[in-house]
Scaffold this motif. Structure first.
Motif, mmCIF file in Angstrom:
data_model
loop_
_atom_site.group_PDB
_atom_site.id
_atom_site.type_symbol
_atom_site.label_atom_id
_atom_site.label_comp_id
_atom_site.label_asym_id
_atom_site.label_seq_id
_atom_site.Cartn_x
_atom_site.Cartn_y
_atom_site.Cartn_z
ATOM 1 N N THR A 1 24.327 2.938 -72.922
ATOM 2 C CA THR A 1 25.221 4.011 -73.363
ATOM 3 C C THR A 1 26.423 3.424 -74.094
ATOM 4 O O THR A 1 27.033 2.465 -73.624
ATOM 5 N N ALA B 1 28.215 14.212 -80.051
ATOM 6 C CA ALA B 1 27.164 13.536 -79.288
ATOM 7 C C ALA B 1 26.001 13.190 -80.216
ATOM 8 O O ALA B 1 25.307 14.074 -80.706
ATOM 9 N N SER C 1 30.150 4.481 -76.241
ATOM 10 C CA SER C 1 31.145 5.554 -76.380
ATOM 11 C C SER C 1 32.399 5.044 -77.086
ATOM 12 O O SER C 1 32.634 3.839 -77.205
#
Length: 175
Positions: free
Chosen positions: A164, A58, A166
């Protein structure tokens, strides 16, 4: 006298029967004393096996006007004692990514954010997929062994959209 003779005859018969029973026991006991032995082989094969698992990497917040963001996590490799292994990391699941240029995808699917993974330090040589030259290597000891993964989002990515991002990496252990 006849009573004494009967008594003597009975005593004699009893003594003869006792001697016969004792002799039979001695003879049969000595005939069972012989033994023989044999051998047989015992074998087993321990097969090599390995597993690899990882913890999430993360990065947290990244500012397009800031510097590099460096983080680390670890993989856990568990291999049979004495089994050599290597671990490669995929390029990820984002379209256009390679092990030399990994990319996270924006949650809206319209922007990417570059990052790198290394075996030695954040910003170090990119960690290759299986068959590459830059992979983690070790020898199993039967217990879990931790292998560090160093990640970096490099600065200068001013075109990244807010939101976000990812990606998913597959760790492959070869043994």
């Amino acid at each position: 006298m006849k009573t004494q003779t009967n008594f003597q005859q009975r005593s004699f018969k009893l003594a003869v029967l006792s001697a016969f029973a004792l002799g039979t026991a001695i003879v049969s006991g000595s005939s069972a004393a012989a033994t023989a032995t044999g051998t047989f082989a015992v074998s087993a094969t321990v097969t090599a096996s390995c597993t690899v698992t990882g913890t999430p990497l993360a990065f947290g917040a990244f500012s397009t006007s800031g510097g590099n963001v460096d983080v680390s996590n670890s993989l856990s490799a568990t291999c049979t004692n004495g089994s050599g292994y290597t671990i490669g990391l995929s390029a990820g699941t984002t379209a256009g990514a390679t092990v030399g240029a990994r990319k996270m995808i924006h949650s809206g699917g319209i922007s990417t954010l570059n990052y790198s993974l290394s075996t030695v330090s954040a910003g170090g040589t990119n960690w290759d997929d299986t068959g590459g030259a830059n992979v983690a290597a070790g020898t199993g000891n039967g217990a879990a062994q931790n292998i560090s993964v160093f990640g970096r989002i490099p600065s200068g990515q001013t075109s990244a959209l807010a939101g976000t991002y990812s990606d998913t990496i597959t760790a492959t252990i070869t043994f």
